[in-house]
Scaffold this motif. Structure first.
Motif, PDB file in Angstrom:
ATOM      1  N   GLY A  19      -3.493   6.414   5.567  1.00 54.57           N
ATOM      2  CA  GLY A  19      -4.217   5.729   4.503  1.00 54.57           C
ATOM      3  C   GLY A  19      -4.097   4.225   4.598  1.00 54.57           C
ATOM      4  O   GLY A  19      -5.064   3.493   4.376  1.00 54.57           O
ATOM      5  N   GLU A  75      -7.145   1.646   5.097  1.00 58.10           N
ATOM      6  CA  GLU A  75      -7.370   0.584   4.117  1.00 58.10           C
ATOM      7  C   GLU A  75      -7.390  -0.793   4.762  1.00 58.10           C
ATOM      8  O   GLU A  75      -8.193  -1.656   4.406  1.00 58.10           O
ATOM      9  CB  GLU A  75      -6.273   0.645   3.048  1.00 58.10           C
ATOM     10  CG  GLU A  75      -6.413  -0.361   1.926  1.00 58.10           C
ATOM     11  CD  GLU A  75      -7.550  -0.033   0.976  1.00 58.10           C
ATOM     12  OE1 GLU A  75      -7.997  -0.944   0.258  1.00 58.10           O
ATOM     13  OE2 GLU A  75      -8.000   1.137   0.964  1.00 58.10           O
ATOM     14  N   LEU A 117       0.824  -1.209   0.000  1.00 56.52           N
ATOM     15  CA  LEU A 117       0.000   0.000   0.000  1.00 56.52           C
ATOM     16  C   LEU A 117       0.859   1.261   0.000  1.00 56.52           C
ATOM     17  O   LEU A 117       0.520   2.254  -0.652  1.00 56.52           O
ATOM     18  CB  LEU A 117      -0.941  -0.016   1.203  1.00 56.52           C
ATOM     19  CG  LEU A 117      -2.044  -1.090   1.152  1.00 56.52           C
ATOM     20  CD1 LEU A 117      -2.838  -1.111   2.451  1.00 56.52           C
ATOM     21  CD2 LEU A 117      -2.971  -0.864  -0.037  1.00 56.52           C
ATOM     22  N   ARG A 121      -7.888  -1.290   8.007  1.00 55.30           N
ATOM     23  CA  ARG A 121      -8.718  -1.220   9.225  1.00 55.30           C
ATOM     24  C   ARG A 121      -7.901  -1.552  10.478  1.00 55.30           C
ATOM     25  O   ARG A 121      -8.283  -2.358  11.311  1.00 55.30           O
ATOM     26  CB  ARG A 121      -9.932  -2.163   9.106  1.00 55.30           C
ATOM     27  CG  ARG A 121     -10.856  -1.771   7.957  1.00 55.30           C
ATOM     28  CD  ARG A 121     -12.079  -2.668   7.888  1.00 55.30           C
ATOM     29  NE  ARG A 121     -12.943  -2.277   6.770  1.00 55.30           N
ATOM     30  CZ  ARG A 121     -14.075  -2.893   6.456  1.00 55.30           C
ATOM     31  NH1 ARG A 121     -14.482  -3.929   7.195  1.00 55.30           N
ATOM     32  NH2 ARG A 121     -14.783  -2.480   5.425  1.00 55.30           N
ATOM     33  N   LEU A 154      -0.031   5.426  -0.639  1.00 55.50           N
ATOM     34  CA  LEU A 154      -0.823   5.708   0.552  1.00 55.50           C
ATOM     35  C   LEU A 154       0.075   6.181   1.693  1.00 55.50           C
ATOM     36  O   LEU A 154       1.235   5.763   1.810  1.00 55.50           O
ATOM     37  CB  LEU A 154      -1.601   4.470   1.001  1.00 55.50           C
ATOM     38  CG  LEU A 154      -2.984   4.265   0.358  1.00 55.50           C
ATOM     39  CD1 LEU A 154      -2.820   3.888  -1.108  1.00 55.50           C
ATOM     40  CD2 LEU A 154      -3.769   3.196   1.110  1.00 55.50           C
TER      41      LEU A 154
END
Length: 275
Positions: A225, A229, A216, A231, A221
């Motif tokens: 972020g 993404e 990511l 969680r 990100l």
């Protein structure tokens, strides 16, 4: 509450037996700290003397950056999950802020963030011990040891007896000896240099969660972020990042992202490292 032991043994209360091998290992550490042998060699002797399977000397900075000073694994080269990460910060968290030189911290006394438990499960380890060498506002130096079995009372007594001498030897070390060891110990950085971190070969031995974080980040990100993404709490993502820095030989987020893009990491094939 995290349990730890302050190991300043009073003169009228000494352990009945001290392992001679441990005393020899302390002498070797003292020699290494004066530049007469390598810290890696001395760590190997220390690991063997207390019956550990692997260990690491770690320097932690106030900003959370961790640097490996030396690593020894008795099973290096075998098809097992290698020791490439430091786990003390993730296991004990803010409790380590009050750590004192000569204190022993056992991993079984704290729940931690799960990273240690994951690695222990892969290696079938039972216990994790942190031997605090130095602690101040400028950072901490400590030894991390991993054991296949729970520690006996006799072994704990032997470690208790040797820790003050170990901390004293560390305090009397030759100027610059640790910094030089750090600069020459970029093992994981050398192993991954020029090799895509996110390739199927996974040269840095990232866990599944760490791989997802890196993937990511490589897509642009931010830490927030990534947390959203996946969680996860931001503190959990930052814990993963500490481990990733250690495994990839990087020291900060910017350096890690640069490495991810510099290596030209390809997207993993479907079914290999799915999000």
């Amino acid at each position: 509450m995290t349990k730890h032991w302050e190991l300043s043994t009073p003169s009228d209360r000494r352990p009945a037996m001290v392992h001679l091998a441990a005393a020899d290992a302390i002498a070797e550490v003292g020699e290494a700290l004066q530049g007469r042998q390598t810290l890696a060699e001395a760590l190997a002797s220390l690991v063997r003397s207390v019956g550990a399977e692997c260990g690491m000397i770690v320097r932690s900075r106030p900003d959370g950056t961790q640097q490996r000073v030396a690593v020894h694994d008795e099973r290096r080269g075998e098809p097992v999950r290698p020791l490439v990460s430091a786990y003390a910060a993730g296991q004990f968290g803010a409790a380590l802020d009050r750590a004192r030189p000569g204190s022993l911290w056992l991993g079984s006394s704290a729940a931690g963030d799960g990273a240690l438990a994951d690695w222990q499960g892969a290696r079938r380890m039972r216990e994790f011990a942190v031997l605090m060498l130095a602690a101040s506002s400028s950072g901490r130096d400590h030894v991390e040891l991993h054991f296949r079995r729970a520690l006996s009372a006799d072994l704990l007594a032997a470690v208790e007896a040797m820790l003050p001498a170990l901390a004293q030897a560390w305090a009397r070390r030759q100027a610059g000896i640790v910094s030089r060891a750090i600069s020459t110990h970029r093992t994981r950085a050398n192993l991954t240099a020029g090799r895509p971190i996110l390739s199927e070969a996974n040269p840095a031995q990232l866990s599944r969660a760490e791989f997802r974080v890196c993937l990511l980040l490589s897509r642009g990100l931010s830490v927030e972020g990534v947390a959203g993404e996946l969680r996860l709490a931001r503190s959990t993502v930052r814990s993963h990042l500490r481990s990733i820095y250690s495994k990839t030989g990087t020291s900060a987020l910017a350096e890690l992202v640069f490495r991810l893009h510099e290596a030209g990491d390809p997207e993993p094939k479907v079914g290999t490292r799915q999000l």
